[in-house]
Motif scaffolding. Structure first.
Motif, PDB file in Angstrom:
ATOM      1  N   ILE A   1       0.826  -1.199   0.000  1.00  0.00           N
ATOM      2  CA  ILE A   1       0.000   0.000   0.000  1.00  0.00           C
ATOM      3  C   ILE A   1       0.864   1.255   0.000  1.00  0.00           C
ATOM      4  O   ILE A   1       0.477   2.291  -0.561  1.00  0.00           O
ATOM      5  CB  ILE A   1      -0.970  -0.029   1.192  1.00  0.00           C
ATOM      6  CG1 ILE A   1      -1.949  -1.190   1.004  1.00  0.00           C
ATOM      7  CG2 ILE A   1      -1.725   1.295   1.327  1.00  0.00           C
ATOM      8  CD1 ILE A   1      -2.896  -1.411   2.148  1.00  0.00           C
ATOM      9  N   ALA A   2       2.059   1.179   0.600  1.00  0.00           N
ATOM     10  CA  ALA A   2       2.997   2.305   0.508  1.00  0.00           C
ATOM     11  C   ALA A   2       3.351   2.559  -0.956  1.00  0.00           C
ATOM     12  O   ALA A   2       3.476   3.710  -1.393  1.00  0.00           O
ATOM     13  CB  ALA A   2       4.253   2.005   1.317  1.00  0.00           C
ATOM     14  N   SER A   3       3.501   1.484  -1.722  1.00  0.00           N
ATOM     15  CA  SER A   3       3.781   1.619  -3.157  1.00  0.00           C
ATOM     16  C   SER A   3       2.607   2.254  -3.889  1.00  0.00           C
ATOM     17  O   SER A   3       2.793   3.095  -4.770  1.00  0.00           O
ATOM     18  CB  SER A   3       4.085   0.245  -3.756  1.00  0.00           C
ATOM     19  OG  SER A   3       5.202  -0.356  -3.128  1.00  0.00           O
ATOM     20  N   VAL A   4       1.398   1.849  -3.520  1.00  0.00           N
ATOM     21  CA  VAL A   4       0.197   2.437  -4.123  1.00  0.00           C
ATOM     22  C   VAL A   4       0.127   3.930  -3.797  1.00  0.00           C
ATOM     23  O   VAL A   4      -0.202   4.758  -4.655  1.00  0.00           O
ATOM     24  CB  VAL A   4      -1.071   1.720  -3.608  1.00  0.00           C
ATOM     25  CG1 VAL A   4      -2.328   2.460  -4.053  1.00  0.00           C
ATOM     26  CG2 VAL A   4      -1.102   0.280  -4.103  1.00  0.00           C
ATOM     27  N   LEU A   5       0.458   4.276  -2.556  1.00  0.00           N
ATOM     28  CA  LEU A   5       0.444   5.683  -2.145  1.00  0.00           C
ATOM     29  C   LEU A   5       1.487   6.484  -2.917  1.00  0.00           C
ATOM     30  O   LEU A   5       1.231   7.619  -3.340  1.00  0.00           O
ATOM     31  CB  LEU A   5       0.695   5.788  -0.642  1.00  0.00           C
ATOM     32  CG  LEU A   5       0.617   7.175  -0.016  1.00  0.00           C
ATOM     33  CD1 LEU A   5      -0.746   7.814  -0.278  1.00  0.00           C
ATOM     34  CD2 LEU A   5       0.886   7.102   1.480  1.00  0.00           C
ATOM     35  N   GLY A   6       2.672   5.897  -3.132  1.00  0.00           N
ATOM     36  CA  GLY A   6       3.710   6.570  -3.914  1.00  0.00           C
ATOM     37  C   GLY A   6       3.264   6.807  -5.337  1.00  0.00           C
ATOM     38  O   GLY A   6       3.474   7.892  -5.907  1.00  0.00           O
ATOM     39  N   ALA A   7       2.605   5.800  -5.947  1.00  0.00           N
ATOM     40  CA  ALA A   7       2.094   5.943  -7.311  1.00  0.00           C
ATOM     41  C   ALA A   7       0.992   6.986  -7.363  1.00  0.00           C
ATOM     42  O   ALA A   7       0.895   7.766  -8.316  1.00  0.00           O
ATOM     43  CB  ALA A   7       1.569   4.598  -7.808  1.00  0.00           C
ATOM     44  N   TYR A   8       0.168   7.024  -6.337  1.00  0.00           N
ATOM     45  CA  TYR A   8      -0.948   7.975  -6.287  1.00  0.00           C
ATOM     46  C   TYR A   8      -0.440   9.416  -6.255  1.00  0.00           C
ATOM     47  O   TYR A   8      -0.892  10.266  -7.033  1.00  0.00           O
ATOM     48  CB  TYR A   8      -1.797   7.697  -5.053  1.00  0.00           C
ATOM     49  CG  TYR A   8      -2.983   8.629  -4.885  1.00  0.00           C
ATOM     50  CD1 TYR A   8      -4.241   8.265  -5.360  1.00  0.00           C
ATOM     51  CD2 TYR A   8      -2.853   9.857  -4.244  1.00  0.00           C
ATOM     52  CE1 TYR A   8      -5.327   9.117  -5.220  1.00  0.00           C
ATOM     53  CE2 TYR A   8      -3.927  10.707  -4.097  1.00  0.00           C
ATOM     54  CZ  TYR A   8      -5.160  10.336  -4.579  1.00  0.00           C
ATOM     55  OH  TYR A   8      -6.229  11.187  -4.440  1.00  0.00           O
ATOM     56  N   VAL A   9       0.499   9.687  -5.359  1.00  0.00           N
ATOM     57  CA  VAL A   9       1.004  11.058  -5.221  1.00  0.00           C
ATOM     58  C   VAL A   9       1.738  11.495  -6.481  1.00  0.00           C
ATOM     59  O   VAL A   9       1.670  12.652  -6.887  1.00  0.00           O
ATOM     60  CB  VAL A   9       1.906  11.180  -3.973  1.00  0.00           C
ATOM     61  CG1 VAL A   9       2.561  12.553  -3.913  1.00  0.00           C
ATOM     62  CG2 VAL A   9       1.093  10.932  -2.709  1.00  0.00           C
ATOM     63  N   PHE A  10       2.451  10.558  -7.129  1.00  0.00           N
ATOM     64  CA  PHE A  10       3.133  10.908  -8.377  1.00  0.00           C
ATOM     65  C   PHE A  10       2.120  11.191  -9.480  1.00  0.00           C
ATOM     66  O   PHE A  10       2.279  12.161 -10.236  1.00  0.00           O
ATOM     67  CB  PHE A  10       4.056   9.765  -8.814  1.00  0.00           C
ATOM     68  CG  PHE A  10       4.790  10.060 -10.107  1.00  0.00           C
ATOM     69  CD1 PHE A  10       6.000  10.736 -10.095  1.00  0.00           C
ATOM     70  CD2 PHE A  10       4.251   9.678 -11.336  1.00  0.00           C
ATOM     71  CE1 PHE A  10       6.665  11.028 -11.281  1.00  0.00           C
ATOM     72  CE2 PHE A  10       4.900   9.968 -12.521  1.00  0.00           C
ATOM     73  CZ  PHE A  10       6.114  10.641 -12.496  1.00  0.00           C
ATOM     74  N   ARG A  11       1.081  10.362  -9.574  1.00  0.00           N
ATOM     75  CA  ARG A  11       0.093  10.497 -10.659  1.00  0.00           C
ATOM     76  C   ARG A  11      -0.868  11.659 -10.412  1.00  0.00           C
ATOM     77  O   ARG A  11      -1.301  12.324 -11.340  1.00  0.00           O
ATOM     78  CB  ARG A  11      -0.694   9.184 -10.784  1.00  0.00           C
ATOM     79  CG  ARG A  11      -1.746   9.186 -11.907  1.00  0.00           C
ATOM     80  CD  ARG A  11      -1.108   9.298 -13.273  1.00  0.00           C
ATOM     81  NE  ARG A  11      -2.107   9.200 -14.335  1.00  0.00           N
ATOM     82  CZ  ARG A  11      -2.915  10.195 -14.706  1.00  0.00           C
ATOM     83  NH1 ARG A  11      -2.839  11.363 -14.072  1.00  0.00           N
ATOM     84  NH2 ARG A  11      -3.783  10.025 -15.675  1.00  0.00           N
ATOM     85  N   PHE A  12      -1.186  11.900  -9.139  1.00  0.00           N
ATOM     86  CA  PHE A  12      -2.140  12.964  -8.805  1.00  0.00           C
ATOM     87  C   PHE A  12      -1.543  13.910  -7.764  1.00  0.00           C
ATOM     88  O   PHE A  12      -2.019  13.977  -6.625  1.00  0.00           O
ATOM     89  CB  PHE A  12      -3.442  12.357  -8.270  1.00  0.00           C
ATOM     90  CG  PHE A  12      -4.042  11.290  -9.133  1.00  0.00           C
ATOM     91  CD1 PHE A  12      -4.641  11.616 -10.340  1.00  0.00           C
ATOM     92  CD2 PHE A  12      -4.002   9.960  -8.743  1.00  0.00           C
ATOM     93  CE1 PHE A  12      -5.200  10.638 -11.145  1.00  0.00           C
ATOM     94  CE2 PHE A  12      -4.559   8.973  -9.530  1.00  0.00           C
ATOM     95  CZ  PHE A  12      -5.154   9.308 -10.745  1.00  0.00           C
ATOM     96  N   PRO A  13      -0.500  14.638  -8.112  1.00  0.00           N
ATOM     97  CA  PRO A  13       0.195  15.484  -7.122  1.00  0.00           C
ATOM     98  C   PRO A  13      -0.672  16.609  -6.546  1.00  0.00           C
ATOM     99  O   PRO A  13      -0.396  17.102  -5.458  1.00  0.00           O
ATOM    100  CB  PRO A  13       1.377  16.055  -7.913  1.00  0.00           C
ATOM    101  CG  PRO A  13       0.929  16.012  -9.341  1.00  0.00           C
ATOM    102  CD  PRO A  13       0.100  14.764  -9.460  1.00  0.00           C
ATOM    103  N   LYS A  14      -1.724  17.005  -7.259  1.00  0.00           N
ATOM    104  CA  LYS A  14      -2.567  18.106  -6.800  1.00  0.00           C
ATOM    105  C   LYS A  14      -3.910  17.617  -6.251  1.00  0.00           C
ATOM    106  O   LYS A  14      -4.809  18.428  -6.003  1.00  0.00           O
ATOM    107  CB  LYS A  14      -2.807  19.096  -7.941  1.00  0.00           C
ATOM    108  CG  LYS A  14      -1.533  19.766  -8.442  1.00  0.00           C
ATOM    109  CD  LYS A  14      -1.830  20.768  -9.551  1.00  0.00           C
ATOM    110  CE  LYS A  14      -0.552  21.443 -10.038  1.00  0.00           C
ATOM    111  NZ  LYS A  14      -0.822  22.433 -11.120  1.00  0.00           N
ATOM    112  N   ALA A  15      -4.031  16.319  -6.077  1.00  0.00           N
ATOM    113  CA  ALA A  15      -5.298  15.776  -5.587  1.00  0.00           C
ATOM    114  C   ALA A  15      -5.572  16.224  -4.161  1.00  0.00           C
ATOM    115  O   ALA A  15      -4.657  16.444  -3.364  1.00  0.00           O
ATOM    116  CB  ALA A  15      -5.268  14.250  -5.651  1.00  0.00           C
TER     117      ALA A  15
END
Length: 231
Positions: free
Chosen positions: A148-162
């Motif tokens: 899930i840490a990996s998912v969170l890393g991918a999320y922040v990279f893909r959606f930095p302004k979310a």
């Protein structure tokens, strides 16, 4: 902080996210059954990641013991199995919640196949990092934390302004707020301090904090790198 939802929209149904959450919960219920029958400790020590056991088997195999390769192969299955097991109520609830909020958006962006590869491959990679970090550790490492840490890393990279809709509990008052997704990179580490709450009765314990933190940090970077490569 309790994440509830985000402002990322997508048309894909996050089948993989729902399935992973379901599998994790079903296996946790199975763990509760094993705890009642007194078989949980043996189960966790059989399927959890035990760095010392794997490192010793690899050393014996390299030294010329052919039979040790069988142990290496069998022990390596724990890299996958271990990420579907959890040692406490707080761990399964926290991981399920983070996967629900952040996993759905990552899967909608990349598709269920790529998302599932992110979850499983990055989970295995961070498991290997844990073994390299503490090769003599004899306590099992379990949980979806690293995946899930990996998912969170991918999320922040893909959606930095979310923006993430969040509930901030203050004693008996719950305040709804909206926070930047990047703030959860910090909160991810802090909230793991509470993952021992509601621990199951596992002889010898599981998941010593020293073994997990750096691997989970690596998981965030692995996930972000994966998202960059897939973009």
């Amino acid at each position: 902080m309790i994440p509830i939802s985000d402002n990322v929209r997508g048309k894909r149904v996050p089948v993989a996210t729902y399935s992973l959450i379901g599998i994790n919960i079903i296996l946790f219920l199975w763990e509760l059954k094993l705890e009642l029958s007194g078989e949980l400790s043996n189960f966790i020590y059989s399927w959890g990641i035990i760095p010392g056991k794997i490192s010793l088997a690899i050393t014996d195999a390299i030294s010329g013991n052919p039979a040790a390769w069988v142990i290496v192969i069998l022990s390596s299955t724990s890299l996958l199995a271990g990420m579907f097991l959890h040692g406490s109520f707080s761990q399964i609830l926290g991981n399920s919640l983070f996967l629900w909020v952040f996993g759905k958006s990552v899967e909608k962006a990349f598709g269920y196949g790529k998302f599932l590869s992110l979850y499983l491959i990055c989970g295995v990679i961070t498991g290997l990092i844990q073994i390299l970090a503490e090769p003599t550790l004899k306590v099992p490492l379990i949980g979806a934390n690293a995946a899930i840490a990996s998912v969170l890393g991918a999320y922040v990279f893909r959606f930095p302004k979310a923006k993430v809709d969040t509930i901030l509990p203050l004693i008996i008052v719950f305040i709804p707020i909206e926070v930047p997704a990047s703030l959860y990179l910090l909160w991810w580490f802090l909230q793991q301090l509470f993952y021992s709450v509601g621990s199951l009765n596992i002889t010898g314990g599981v998941n010593p904090s020293s073994a997990g933190y750096w691997a989970h940090a690596a998981g965030i970077f692995v996930g972000a790198s994966w998202a960059r490569f897939r973009s």
